[in-house]
Design a protein around this motif. Structure first.
Motif, mmCIF file in Angstrom:
data_model
loop_
_atom_site.group_PDB
_atom_site.id
_atom_site.type_symbol
_atom_site.label_atom_id
_atom_site.label_comp_id
_atom_site.label_asym_id
_atom_site.label_seq_id
_atom_site.Cartn_x
_atom_site.Cartn_y
_atom_site.Cartn_z
ATOM 1 N N GLU A 1 3.222 5.854 2.957
ATOM 2 C CA GLU A 1 1.831 6.566 3.005
ATOM 3 C C GLU A 1 2.227 8.028 3.159
ATOM 4 O OE1 GLU A 1 0.635 2.720 3.235
ATOM 5 O OE2 GLU A 1 1.774 3.371 4.798
ATOM 6 N N SER B 1 -5.901 6.580 -0.178
ATOM 7 C CA SER B 1 -7.028 6.690 -1.266
ATOM 8 C C SER B 1 -8.202 7.664 -0.643
ATOM 9 C CB SER B 1 -7.608 5.481 -1.435
ATOM 10 O OG SER B 1 -8.499 5.549 -2.813
ATOM 11 N N PRO B 2 -8.462 8.615 -1.421
ATOM 12 C CA PRO B 2 -7.684 9.433 -2.405
ATOM 13 C C PRO B 2 -6.261 9.857 -1.869
ATOM 14 C CG PRO B 2 -9.447 10.758 -1.774
ATOM 15 C CD PRO B 2 -9.786 9.531 -0.904
ATOM 16 N N TYR B 3 -5.461 10.218 -2.778
ATOM 17 C CA TYR B 3 -4.149 10.890 -2.586
ATOM 18 C C TYR B 3 -4.579 12.404 -2.009
ATOM 19 C CZ TYR B 3 -0.320 13.836 -3.493
ATOM 20 O OH TYR B 3 0.707 14.760 -3.387
ATOM 21 N N ASN C 1 -0.316 9.335 0.710
ATOM 22 C CA ASN C 1 -0.601 8.169 -0.306
ATOM 23 C C ASN C 1 -1.529 7.364 0.122
ATOM 24 O OD1 ASN C 1 1.469 9.304 -2.440
ATOM 25 N ND2 ASN C 1 2.986 8.976 -0.754
ATOM 26 N N ASN D 1 -8.813 9.490 6.416
ATOM 27 C CA ASN D 1 -7.883 8.277 6.886
ATOM 28 C C ASN D 1 -6.992 8.433 8.103
ATOM 29 O OD1 ASN D 1 -8.330 6.491 4.416
ATOM 30 N ND2 ASN D 1 -8.152 8.523 3.494
ATOM 31 N N THR E 1 0.918 -1.169 0.055
ATOM 32 C CA THR E 1 -0.101 0.058 0.068
ATOM 33 C C THR E 1 0.970 1.188 0.009
ATOM 34 O OG1 THR E 1 -0.087 -0.055 2.437
ATOM 35 C CG2 THR E 1 -1.845 -1.275 1.278
#
Length: 574
Positions: free
Chosen positions: A110, A125-127, A123, A162, A99
């Motif tokens: 990330e 989803s989404p970026y 990094n 996130n 990932t």
């Protein structure tokens, strides 16, 4: 080689280093003595590189932050290009190489922090492109160094969706794309597992003076004449009343004059004296003093030295310099200003010239120094290492005993942090821009702190009659405070306190003074704000004072003989 053998070879090549983790009490202040060898440490292999070579990586944590310390072969600026660099920090925050962004074999990053560009890649989803404030990133120092400490918030949700850390184990990689240096190198990964062992909670700093006779210095950038802003002046009042300073160095006072500032302080803190507060202005600098300003010098660029007439309870007068050095990329101007101050102090220590001070006169220097470039500017201010010797002469140690001056490490009252400026919208991480430097041969720093009301719990705010948003509304700089005592033993004019007995202490009414040697003495009783409440003269070696009419509290008994020699003794009235 078979496909199975090739896969096994790749697995063996990708060797993971995961040393024992240990939580720790780390203070982000640019002082590294809390990073010891027991903490998780990764040392890079010996390499021959041009430019910056990252030599060592240390990692630890507490409940709130991940802490990372990096060490390099040469000094550079983490968020600038004074030395060519593209230093970047990558975190595999879910410990899953499949990932995030494949930055190196074994790493699915990330988070990719691009220090010089003041942003980070997120990094997921989404970026998302995120700010340092989204990571709760703090770093120190703000000047060039070969060591930096970095804190990243453990409980952040950078994109609002996130969570940042989704695994208790993470992988860390540092790269300098300017010369392709990496730590760890290709074929290796470095993992760290958070240690959830609680660390000792930070002990908040009581902002009240510990000793009423200490001299409290406040350095405060008021952000674009904030004391003249009706939307902010009430917040300044709350802050300054809570701090209760004696000497104040205010900066960015462009559109307010000294008389206006005096009126504010006289209203906030009536001194009960004929003249009230004393103020003086040079450019955007305003100095405020409880005591009379008896001399000032205006020849230094963006630096304003004044001599303050301390009351007789103190052994000496004091030289205070309020400073606001040039901002941002003006390294040459800041160095010129540092050279000027060093030359000024060296002149003050010797007869003649622009200034001559009485030997062992205490002096201190404070303000928003904008130190965001080369560390040499701070080095000059502390050591007298003048760079422009053709103009300012050869440098030398600045203190009276020919040693370096001391930089006081002022920490936040409620955080293990040393930053004095924070403006999340400007991209830079919070940093230390405001400094207090002083002669530690003549002065002792008894207490110091940086006040940020936004991080104080409500009971602490109530204790000091503060509001949660006071400091963020008032300015993007925080008030920086140090309490000083004068080293009385340096006063060559004192007679021996050891030969004088004042008792009882504490006292209810009568206090007996035994002076051992007969002389003509003047004895004064002075309260905590310097007011003389009682004066008596004697021609003997003993005296009795009746303090029954005085309210309970702290006082100073000041005694002077016919030779002008003085001593003072603290006294408590019950």
């Amino acid at each position: 080689m078979s496909s199975i053998s090739k896969n096994l070879y790749k697995i063996l090549l990708l060797f993971t280093i995961n040393l024992a983790s240990q939580s720790a009490e780390i203070t982000i202040d640019g002082v590294f003595n809390d990073w010891d060898s027991s903490l998780t440490t990764y040392t890079d292999t010996s390499e021959s590189l041009n430019g910056i070579d990252i030599l060592e990586l240390q990692v630890t944590n507490d409940d709130e932050f991940l802490f990372i310390k990096i060490k390099s072969n040469i000094e550079f600026d983490l968020t600038d290009n004074l030395v060519s660099q593209q230093v970047r920090l990558f975190l595999d925050t879910d410990n899953d190489a499949s990932t995030g962004y494949n930055i190196q074999n074994g790493y699915g990053s990330e988070v990719g922090i691009i220090f010089k560009e003041l942003f980070a890649h997120y990094n997921v989803s989404p970026y998302a492109e995120i700010d340092f404030s989204d990571l709760k990133l703090r770093a120190a120092p703000t000047v060039t160094s070969n060591e930096f400490e970095i804190a990243i918030g453990r409980h952040q949700i950078p994109d609002g969706v996130n969570p940042l850390f989704t695994s208790s184990t993470i992988k860390i990689l540092i790269k300098n794309d300017d010369n392709f240096d990496k730590i760890p190198n290709d074929g290796l990964t470095f993992s760290y597992t958070f240690d959830e062992t609680p660390v000792t909670p930070y002990t908040p700093i009581d902002i009240n003076k510990s000793n009423f006779s200490d001299i409290r210095l406040l350095a405060y950038n008021t952000l674009a004449s904030g004391l003249d802003d009706p939307n902010r002046v009430d917040n300044f009042e709350q802050i300054i009343k809570a701090i209760a300073p004696d000497i104040i160095g205010l900066t960015e006072c462009w559109d307010i004059n000294a008389a206006q500032v005096k009126s504010l302080f006289d209203a906030w803190f009536p001194l009960g004296t004929a003249n009230g507060w004393n103020t003086a202005k040079l450019g955007g600098l305003i100095t405020v003093s409880r005591w009379e300003i008896i001399q000032q010098w205006t020849s230094l660029s963006r630096q304003f030295p004044v001599l303050i007439d301390l009351p007789s309870t103190y052994s000496k007068d004091i030289l205070f310099t309020n400073a606001h050095l040039n901002c941002c990329d003006a390294d040459d101007l800041r160095q010129e200003q540092a050279d000027q101050y060093a030359a000024f102090i060296l002149d003050a220590k010797s007869p003649g010239g622009l200034i001559t001070l009485e030997e062992n006169t205490p002096f201190m220097y404070s303000g928003d120094l904008n130190l965001v470039g080369y560390s040499q500017q701070l080095t000059t201010l502390k050591t007298g290492d003048i760079q422009n010797t053709s103009t300012y002469g050869l440098g030398a140690a600045l203190d009276w005993d020919d040693t370096d001056l001391k930089e006081e490490n002022c920490l936040q009252t409620d955080l293990r942090m040393g930053y004095t400026w924070r403006s999340d919208g400007q991209g830079f991480p919070p940093g230390k821009l405001d400094f207090i430097i002083f002669s530690d041969y003549t002065l002792t720093a008894q207490k110091s702190f940086v006040l940020q009301t936004e991080v104080m719990p409500i009971d602490r705010l109530w204790q000091y009659n503060l509001n949660a948003l006071d400091t963020s509304i008032a300015s993007d700089h925080f008030p920086v405070v140090t309490d000083f005592s004068i080293n009385e033993s340096l006063n060559s004019n004192q007679f021996n306190l050891a030969n004088i007995n004042i008792s009882p202490n504490p006292v209810n009414s009568l206090v007996y003074i035994d002076l051992k040697i007969a002389n003509n003495y003047q004895i004064q009783v002075i309260n905590s704000i310097g007011n003389v409440l009682m004066t008596t003269s004697i021609n003997s070696k003993s005296a009795v004072l009746n303090l029954e009419s005085l309210p309970s509290g702290f006082y100073v008994v000041s005694i002077q003989n016919t030779e002008g020699q003085k001593i003072s003794q603290k006294l408590i009235k019950k």
